[in-house]
Motif scaffolding. Sequence first.
Motif, short mmCIF file in Angstrom:
data_model
loop_
_atom_site.label_atom_id
_atom_site.label_comp_id
_atom_site.label_asym_id
_atom_site.label_seq_id
_atom_site.Cartn_x
_atom_site.Cartn_y
_atom_site.Cartn_z
N UNK A 146 114.07 63.23 -3.89
CA UNK A 146 115.28 62.47 -3.53
C UNK A 146 116.50 63.40 -3.55
N UNK A 147 117.38 63.27 -2.58
CA UNK A 147 118.55 64.17 -2.61
C UNK A 147 119.65 63.58 -3.51
N UNK A 148 120.67 64.38 -3.77
CA UNK A 148 121.63 63.95 -4.79
C UNK A 148 122.42 62.72 -4.35
N UNK A 149 122.68 62.55 -3.06
CA UNK A 149 123.41 61.35 -2.62
C UNK A 149 122.60 60.09 -2.91
N UNK B 223 120.26 59.79 -5.20
CA UNK B 223 120.19 59.62 -6.66
C UNK B 223 121.48 58.98 -7.18
N UNK B 224 122.62 59.46 -6.70
CA UNK B 224 123.89 58.89 -7.19
C UNK B 224 124.06 57.44 -6.75
N UNK B 225 123.54 57.09 -5.58
CA UNK B 225 123.60 55.69 -5.15
C UNK B 225 122.75 54.82 -6.08
N UNK B 226 121.58 55.31 -6.46
CA UNK B 226 120.73 54.55 -7.38
C UNK B 226 121.34 54.50 -8.77
N UNK B 227 122.00 55.60 -9.16
CA UNK B 227 122.71 55.59 -10.45
C UNK B 227 123.73 54.47 -10.47
N UNK B 228 124.51 54.39 -9.38
CA UNK B 228 125.53 53.35 -9.30
C UNK B 228 124.90 51.96 -9.35
N UNK B 229 123.76 51.81 -8.73
CA UNK B 229 123.12 50.50 -8.67
C UNK B 229 122.47 50.10 -10.01
N UNK B 230 121.99 51.08 -10.77
CA UNK B 230 121.12 50.71 -11.90
C UNK B 230 121.48 51.28 -13.27
N UNK B 231 122.27 52.34 -13.34
CA UNK B 231 122.51 52.97 -14.65
C UNK B 231 123.84 52.49 -15.23
N UNK C 180 135.73 55.03 -12.99
CA UNK C 180 135.26 56.37 -13.32
C UNK C 180 134.89 57.13 -12.05
N UNK C 181 135.14 58.45 -12.08
CA UNK C 181 134.65 59.31 -11.00
C UNK C 181 133.12 59.31 -11.06
N UNK C 182 132.44 59.55 -9.93
CA UNK C 182 130.98 59.62 -9.98
C UNK C 182 130.55 60.63 -11.03
N UNK C 183 129.48 60.35 -11.78
CA UNK C 183 129.06 61.30 -12.82
C UNK C 183 128.54 62.58 -12.19
N UNK C 184 128.61 63.65 -12.96
CA UNK C 184 128.00 64.92 -12.52
C UNK C 184 126.50 64.76 -12.59
N UNK C 185 125.82 65.14 -11.55
CA UNK C 185 124.36 65.09 -11.56
C UNK C 185 123.84 66.44 -12.06
N UNK C 186 123.22 66.42 -13.23
CA UNK C 186 122.75 67.67 -13.84
C UNK C 186 121.26 67.83 -13.56
N UNK C 187 120.90 69.01 -13.10
CA UNK C 187 119.49 69.23 -12.74
C UNK C 187 118.74 70.08 -13.76
N UNK C 188 119.49 70.87 -14.50
CA UNK C 188 118.83 71.84 -15.35
C UNK C 188 119.84 72.26 -16.42
N UNK D 183 125.05 73.92 -18.30
CA UNK D 183 124.39 72.87 -17.51
C UNK D 183 124.53 73.26 -16.05
N UNK D 184 123.47 73.03 -15.29
CA UNK D 184 123.47 73.39 -13.87
C UNK D 184 123.42 72.10 -13.06
N UNK D 185 124.45 71.88 -12.24
CA UNK D 185 124.60 70.60 -11.54
C UNK D 185 124.10 70.69 -10.11
N UNK D 186 123.88 69.49 -9.54
CA UNK D 186 123.39 69.42 -8.16
C UNK D 186 124.42 69.96 -7.17
#
Length: 449
Positions: free
Chosen positions: A1-4, A6-14, A24-32, A38-41
């Motif tokens: 899944x690409x980061x867009x 993932x962030x849409x699902x985050x907004x819907x469910x987290x 709030x600003x969209x959260x940082x998506x951290x991959x590693x 921390x390394x972000x998307x």
Amino acid sequence: MDSQELLALDRAHCWHPFTQAQTAAPPLLIERAAGAHLFAADGRRYFDAVSSWWVNLHGHAHTRIAEAIAQQARQMEQVMFAGLTHAPAIELAAALAARLPPPLQHVFFSDNGSTAIEVALKMCVQYWANRGRPRRRFLSLEGGYHGDTFGAMAAGRSSGFYGPFADWLFEVDVLPCAHGAWDTPDADLEAAERAALAALDAYLSAHGDELVAFVLEPLVQGASGMRMQRAAHVAALVRRVQAAGVPVIFDEVMTGFGRTGTLFACEQVGVAPDIICLSKGLTGGFLPMGATVAQPHLYEAFLGESVERALLHGHSYTANPLGCAAALASLRVFDEEATLARIAAQGALHEELLRELAAHPLVRAPRRCGSIAAFDLRLSDAGYGSSAGQWLRERMRERGVLLRPLGTSVYFIAPYCSSEDDFRAAYAALREVLDAWPRGAPAGASEHF
Ligand SMILES: *Cc1c(COP(=O)(O)O)cnc(C)c1O
């Protein structure tokens, strides 16, 4: 899944903690995560200068701890802890007892900082009940924060975080907290300490025989803005309460595991509490786990012929072997990497860099304890306070540094593996942000943590 996506699902469910989802600003998506970063998307690297809410100690994804967890998971992932026991829990309990002041011997495991506190509060309530002298009053320090479950909220009610729940919390009495910074005149701090001791004396003579326990964060109050107390003063408070025969609970959920320069803050206080609560750094920041460690006189009050005298409390995952394995590995890293020496070096570097920054007109109340460094923003318009912290947080994030000011208190609690370059770059970024401070008040919701 690409980061867009993932962030849409985050907004819907987290549902995120301490977050107003609408503004709030969209959260940082951290991959590693690795070491102090921390390394972000978005392809960028961020310095985790708050150790991911104060839990990480030796760096993210530390190989020794990751391997200990993987090995334990292949052997035995979880068994109940009533009627059964296992080497990881036994070894961890013994290792904690060996590192704590000697009277702290009996370890009750739970799942997080709030549960470690709940267990301590319940232990003290039942301690008095088992002795046939039930009591009802608790004492805390003004500004203390102890977690978000009901008992922990009650103990920390003076922190002011609990608006809608305030009417639901049991009464807890509050003692003034004498804290200071480098620019606090000695005479002022001493006067505040004397006043706190006098208030305690008066309180103990009026209510000492109704008091269940005294609960406090020793040396540094975390969530109320890294407020620092002197060890000798904390020792004086503890001695008075213990002399009145009342148990003292140290909430070392944040201060534990090296943050204040010693493995536990109580070492600097020089007086053992009756109970100590540990969590956050316990597993090196890998797995949720809490521990409540008590002195024998408390433990022994629960012995008897009937099960009703026992501590009837437990969690499904009590003493989870994976958490125990992580905690044991983290304690080994303290020795292997000479972590306390690293903490001393980190403290000295903060001392140097914070002294330089302290001359800035927007900086007041610079202070440091061990690896914790903090200052407050000097703002003329107090109402602007909470969104100022958020503004600073966003500007620092643009510069690759993750900070989360508490209101107007800005602080570092970084992983112990952070490099000198990480800190020099972070302080340079801070100076840039302070130099560019806007005149108008940026809009935004206020935030805790
Ligand atoms: C974070 C914290 C807690 C609560 O721990 P959780 O794991 O978040 O429940 C309790 N006391 C102190 C001092 C803390 O900093």
